[in-house]
Design an enzyme around this catalytic site. Structure first.
Site, PDB file in Angstrom:
ATOM      1  CG  HIS A 143      -1.842   1.325   1.529  1.00 16.03           C
ATOM      2  ND1 HIS A 143      -2.796   1.646   0.723  1.00 16.03           N
ATOM      3  CD2 HIS A 143      -1.566   2.374   2.003  1.00 16.03           C
ATOM      4  CE1 HIS A 143      -3.505   2.632   1.172  1.00 16.03           C
ATOM      5  NE2 HIS A 143      -2.488   3.396   1.822  1.00 16.03           N
ATOM      6  CD  GLU A 144       2.221   3.531   3.735  1.00 14.33           C
ATOM      7  OE1 GLU A 144       2.463   4.546   3.006  1.00 14.33           O
ATOM      8  OE2 GLU A 144       1.066   3.401   4.259  1.00 14.33           O
TER       9      GLU A 144
ATOM     10  CG  HIS B 124       0.652   6.151  -0.520  1.00 13.71           C
ATOM     11  ND1 HIS B 124      -0.649   6.919  -1.091  1.00 13.71           N
ATOM     12  CD2 HIS B 124       0.202   5.760   0.646  1.00 13.71           C
ATOM     13  CE1 HIS B 124      -1.690   6.733  -0.150  1.00 13.71           C
ATOM     14  NE2 HIS B 124      -1.172   6.013   0.760  1.00 13.71           N
TER      15      HIS B 124
ATOM     16  CG  HIS C  10       5.831  11.374  -5.159  1.00 12.32           C
ATOM     17  ND1 HIS C  10       7.116  11.337  -4.437  1.00 12.32           N
ATOM     18  CD2 HIS C  10       5.726  12.858  -5.532  1.00 12.32           C
ATOM     19  CE1 HIS C  10       7.622  12.471  -4.462  1.00 12.32           C
ATOM     20  NE2 HIS C  10       6.692  13.383  -4.953  1.00 12.32           N
TER      21      HIS C  10
END
Length: 233
Positions: free
Chosen positions: A100-101, A104, A108
Site C-alpha cells: 500500500h505504501e 503512494h 508520486h
C-alpha cells in the site's frame, strides 16, 4: 457562551464512536492476518524494494520507523517508512501494508493528480485547523453587528480540515487498488492470500472514511451552533 452540554454533542459522540469502531476493526483485522505467514516468505521491506524496482523507482529509500501501523510514505524526502510490525514481517498483513505504501510512492512518481492536490492542500488545511476556533471564539466574544461574518470566516476555515479528509479518500483507495494489483501481478501473494490482504487494506481504508465522517459531523455541529447565530442569542 458555548461551554455547556447541548444536543449537538451527540454529533461529536457519533463521530468518535465511528472512529473507535473503525480503529478497532483495522487492528483486529491486521492482527488476524499478521499470524498468516505468506507462502513467499519475503518480508515487508523486501516486498517494498521489489515493488518499487518493478515500477522503475530506485530513488526511494525503504526505512524503518518505530511503532505499530505507523507506516507512511514521505514524498518530500522520498522515504517509505515501514513500522516494526511490517518491516521484518513476512505475514500477509505486513506485505499488504508495505505494498500500500508503495502505491503512494508510485502515485508520486506518476504525478497522480489527487495526491498532488492533497499535498498542495496540506498548508491550507493546517492554517484552517489552527485559526478556525480562535476566530469563531473571537466572533462570539465581540457579539456585535459584525460578529457573524467573523464567525462565518472561522467556519469557512474549519471546513478546510474537512476538505482535506475528503481529498485523502481517493488517494488511499487508489493506493490500495495499486497494491493489490501489484501483489497479484508479481506473484508476491498467492491467489488464496490476496483476499486476505484485501481485507486488511479495506479495514485500513475504512479508518479514513470514519475520519472524514467524523470531520463532517463536527463541521455540521459548528454550523448548527454558530452559523445562524444572532447578536442576542
Amino acid at each position: 457562551m458555548f461551554f455547556y452540554w447541548d444536543p449537538t454533542y451527540f454529533l461529536v459522540l457519533i463521530g468518535a464512536v465511528i472512529c473507535l469502531i473503525a480503529s478497532a476493526n483495522v487492528k483486529s483485522t491486521y492482527n488476524r492476518y499478521a499470524n498468516h505467514r505468506s507462502m513467499s516468505g519475503i518480508t515487508g521491506a523486501e516486498v517494498a524494494q521489489r515493488i518499487l524496482h518493478a515500477a522503475g523507482i530506485y530513488d526511494v529509500k525503504v526505512g524503518h520507523v518505530a511503532g505499530n501501523l505507523t507506516d507512511h510514505y514521505n514524498p518530500s524526502t522520498k522515504v517509505l517508512n515501514l513500522s516494526d510490525t511490517v518491516y521484518g514481517s513476512s505475514s500477509v498483513a505486513a506485505i499488504g501494508v508495505a505494498a500500500h505504501e508503495c502505491g503512494h510512492a508510485i502515485q508520486h512518481m506518476q504525478g497522480y493528480a489527487p495526491l498532488k492536490f492533497r499535498t498542495a492542500f496540506v498548508p491550507v488545511a493546517n492554517i484552517g485547523s489552527t485559526l478556525a476556533w480562535p476566530i469563531i471564539i473571537l466572533g462570539v466574544l465581540i457579539n456585535s453587528e459584525s460578529s457573524q461574518w467573523i464567525i462565518n470566516a472561522g467556519i469557512f476555515l474549519f471546513s478546510f480540515a474537512v476538505i482535506f479528509q475528503l481529498l485523502t479518500l481517493p488517494v488511499e483507495f487508489d493506493a490500495s487498488k495499486r497494491a493489490l494489483f501489484m501483489l497479484e501481478n508479481q506473484g508476491i501473494l498467492s491467489e488464496r492470500e490476496v483476499p486476505h490482504a484485501r481485507k486488511v487494506l479495506s479495514a485500513a481504508a475504512l479508518t479514513y472514511v470514519a475520519s472524514a465522517a467524523a470531520a463532517i459531523l463536527q463541521l455540521l455541529r459548528v454550523v448548527i451552533l454558530f452559523g445562524g447565530r444572532r447578536r442576542n442569542d
